[in-house]
Design a protein around this motif. Sequence first.
Motif, mmCIF file in Angstrom:
data_model
loop_
_atom_site.group_PDB
_atom_site.id
_atom_site.type_symbol
_atom_site.label_atom_id
_atom_site.label_comp_id
_atom_site.label_asym_id
_atom_site.label_seq_id
_atom_site.Cartn_x
_atom_site.Cartn_y
_atom_site.Cartn_z
ATOM 1 N N SER A 185 0.854 -1.222 -0.128
ATOM 2 C CA SER A 185 0.142 -0.061 -0.025
ATOM 3 C C SER A 185 1.002 1.306 0.122
ATOM 4 C CB SER A 185 -0.913 -0.008 1.321
ATOM 5 O OG SER A 185 -1.673 1.260 1.281
ATOM 6 N N GLU A 186 0.482 2.086 -0.824
ATOM 7 C CA GLU A 186 1.083 3.576 -0.467
ATOM 8 C C GLU A 186 1.213 4.202 0.623
ATOM 9 O OE1 GLU A 186 -0.527 6.324 -3.428
ATOM 10 O OE2 GLU A 186 -0.411 4.900 -5.023
ATOM 11 N N LYS A 187 0.356 3.914 1.656
ATOM 12 C CA LYS A 187 0.290 4.438 3.162
ATOM 13 C C LYS A 187 -0.124 3.332 3.881
ATOM 14 C CE LYS A 187 -2.820 7.775 1.673
ATOM 15 N NZ LYS A 187 -4.212 8.763 1.734
ATOM 16 N N GLY A 188 0.609 2.919 4.756
ATOM 17 C CA GLY A 188 0.171 1.764 5.715
ATOM 18 C C GLY A 188 0.653 0.417 5.525
ATOM 19 N N PRO A 189 0.195 -0.730 6.230
ATOM 20 C CA PRO A 189 0.593 -1.901 5.686
ATOM 21 C C PRO A 189 -0.121 -2.400 4.697
ATOM 22 C CG PRO A 189 -1.492 -1.672 7.553
ATOM 23 C CD PRO A 189 -0.969 -0.302 7.024
ATOM 24 N N PRO A 190 0.370 -3.656 3.995
ATOM 25 C CA PRO A 190 0.094 -4.206 2.720
ATOM 26 C C PRO A 190 -1.704 -4.306 2.874
ATOM 27 C CG PRO A 190 1.902 -5.360 3.692
ATOM 28 C CD PRO A 190 1.514 -4.588 4.673
ATOM 29 N N ARG A 191 -2.068 -4.326 1.688
ATOM 30 C CA ARG A 191 -3.630 -4.426 1.708
ATOM 31 C C ARG A 191 -3.817 -6.053 1.242
ATOM 32 N NH1 ARG A 191 -5.074 0.859 -1.815
ATOM 33 N NH2 ARG A 191 -5.362 2.139 -0.243
ATOM 34 N N LYS A 192 -4.793 -6.420 1.686
ATOM 35 C CA LYS A 192 -5.230 -7.943 1.259
ATOM 36 C C LYS A 192 -6.118 -7.766 0.329
ATOM 37 C CE LYS A 192 -5.685 -11.173 4.817
ATOM 38 N NZ LYS A 192 -6.433 -11.829 5.888
ATOM 39 N N VAL A 193 -5.799 -8.057 -0.776
ATOM 40 C CA VAL A 193 -6.747 -8.301 -2.111
ATOM 41 C C VAL A 193 -7.416 -9.576 -2.152
ATOM 42 C CG1 VAL A 193 -6.796 -7.835 -4.640
ATOM 43 C CG2 VAL A 193 -5.321 -6.510 -3.133
ATOM 44 N N TYR A 194 -8.792 -9.495 -2.562
ATOM 45 C CA TYR A 194 -9.371 -10.821 -2.359
ATOM 46 C C TYR A 194 -9.877 -11.156 -3.869
ATOM 47 C CZ TYR A 194 -9.883 -10.088 2.702
ATOM 48 O OH TYR A 194 -9.317 -9.940 3.806
ATOM 49 N N SER A 195 -9.496 -12.565 -4.483
ATOM 50 C CA SER A 195 -10.147 -12.723 -5.575
ATOM 51 C C SER A 195 -11.146 -13.980 -5.501
ATOM 52 C CB SER A 195 -9.014 -12.893 -6.585
ATOM 53 O OG SER A 195 -8.077 -13.784 -6.237
ATOM 54 N N LEU A 196 -12.003 -14.252 -6.405
ATOM 55 C CA LEU A 196 -12.764 -15.311 -6.276
ATOM 56 C C LEU A 196 -11.878 -16.545 -6.833
ATOM 57 C CD1 LEU A 196 -15.625 -15.765 -5.289
ATOM 58 C CD2 LEU A 196 -16.497 -15.783 -7.869
ATOM 59 N N ASN A 197 -12.008 -17.811 -6.029
ATOM 60 C CA ASN A 197 -11.231 -18.863 -6.592
ATOM 61 C C ASN A 197 -12.413 -19.889 -7.319
ATOM 62 O OD1 ASN A 197 -12.392 -20.165 -4.220
ATOM 63 N ND2 ASN A 197 -10.548 -19.965 -3.092
ATOM 64 N N ALA A 198 -12.020 -20.861 -7.571
ATOM 65 C CA ALA A 198 -13.082 -22.146 -8.320
ATOM 66 C C ALA A 198 -14.039 -22.291 -7.246
ATOM 67 C CB ALA A 198 -12.169 -23.363 -8.467
ATOM 68 N N HIS A 199 -13.655 -22.743 -5.816
ATOM 69 C CA HIS A 199 -14.463 -22.833 -4.789
ATOM 70 C C HIS A 199 -15.686 -21.802 -4.609
ATOM 71 C CE1 HIS A 199 -16.343 -25.271 -1.414
ATOM 72 N NE2 HIS A 199 -16.191 -24.198 -0.473
ATOM 73 N N GLY A 200 -15.315 -20.510 -4.707
ATOM 74 C CA GLY A 200 -15.883 -19.397 -4.537
ATOM 75 C C GLY A 200 -16.956 -19.182 -5.727
ATOM 76 N N THR A 201 -16.477 -19.718 -7.200
ATOM 77 C CA THR A 201 -17.273 -19.548 -8.130
ATOM 78 C C THR A 201 -18.359 -20.499 -8.164
ATOM 79 O OG1 THR A 201 -15.311 -18.680 -9.665
ATOM 80 C CG2 THR A 201 -16.998 -19.893 -10.582
ATOM 81 N N ALA A 202 -18.150 -21.994 -7.364
ATOM 82 C CA ALA A 202 -19.272 -22.618 -7.460
ATOM 83 C C ALA A 202 -20.240 -22.275 -6.388
ATOM 84 C CB ALA A 202 -18.759 -23.989 -6.878
ATOM 85 N N GLU A 203 -19.842 -21.605 -5.288
ATOM 86 C CA GLU A 203 -20.663 -20.843 -4.298
ATOM 87 C C GLU A 203 -21.620 -20.061 -4.905
ATOM 88 O OE1 GLU A 203 -22.261 -21.025 -0.141
ATOM 89 O OE2 GLU A 203 -20.685 -22.487 -1.351
ATOM 90 N N LEU A 204 -20.862 -19.013 -5.665
ATOM 91 C CA LEU A 204 -21.709 -18.083 -6.440
ATOM 92 C C LEU A 204 -22.883 -18.673 -7.090
ATOM 93 C CD1 LEU A 204 -22.126 -15.268 -6.892
ATOM 94 C CD2 LEU A 204 -20.218 -15.126 -8.420
ATOM 95 N N GLU A 205 -22.430 -19.591 -8.129
ATOM 96 C CA GLU A 205 -23.451 -20.170 -9.113
ATOM 97 C C GLU A 205 -24.611 -20.936 -8.241
ATOM 98 O OE1 GLU A 205 -21.284 -23.279 -11.342
ATOM 99 O OE2 GLU A 205 -20.158 -21.811 -12.245
ATOM 100 N N GLU A 206 -24.164 -21.481 -6.961
ATOM 101 C CA GLU A 206 -25.423 -22.082 -6.103
ATOM 102 C C GLU A 206 -25.928 -20.619 -5.565
ATOM 103 O OE1 GLU A 206 -27.799 -24.734 -4.621
ATOM 104 O OE2 GLU A 206 -26.084 -25.021 -5.956
ATOM 105 N N PHE A 207 -25.535 -19.668 -5.346
ATOM 106 C CA PHE A 207 -26.299 -18.539 -4.888
ATOM 107 C C PHE A 207 -27.094 -17.991 -5.744
ATOM 108 C CE2 PHE A 207 -26.648 -13.943 -5.025
ATOM 109 C CZ PHE A 207 -26.951 -13.582 -3.504
ATOM 110 N N TRP A 208 -26.641 -17.866 -7.072
ATOM 111 C CA TRP A 208 -27.531 -17.351 -8.197
ATOM 112 C C TRP A 208 -28.872 -18.077 -8.321
ATOM 113 C CZ3 TRP A 208 -27.766 -12.798 -8.181
ATOM 114 C CH2 TRP A 208 -26.663 -11.818 -8.168
ATOM 115 N N LYS A 209 -28.560 -19.763 -8.430
ATOM 116 C CA LYS A 209 -29.614 -20.513 -8.668
ATOM 117 C C LYS A 209 -30.849 -20.446 -7.375
ATOM 118 C CE LYS A 209 -26.930 -24.375 -10.394
ATOM 119 N NZ LYS A 209 -26.431 -25.816 -10.383
#
Length: 111
Positions: free
Chosen positions: A68-92
Amino acid sequence: MGKQMTEMLKGTLEGIVLALLAEQPAYGYEITARLRDRGFSDIAEGTIYALLVRIEQKSLVDVEKVPSEKGPPRKVYSLNAHGTAELEEFWKTWNFLATHIEELHTNTKEN
């Protein structure tokens, strides 16, 4: 935000955040800002950070620490395969509920 809206949002917020991450990886504050841009203006940052901890523990996202430009590093979250499957189930589930609730609403208006 009314109590009914708050309660409904509790049940769907995880899916909403997963959908945002499916569009593009993001860090906590960025997710909150994107939610606010889409009309979810009353969601507290603390609510999002607690949800991010839960979805990380459930292995729905990959996390990368980015400097990060200021402060501690940022945690960047990205969807993985398990998350994609969970999202598909959410939409159903969402589509099922939305269809049946709309039918109830239509029938109520007709009577």
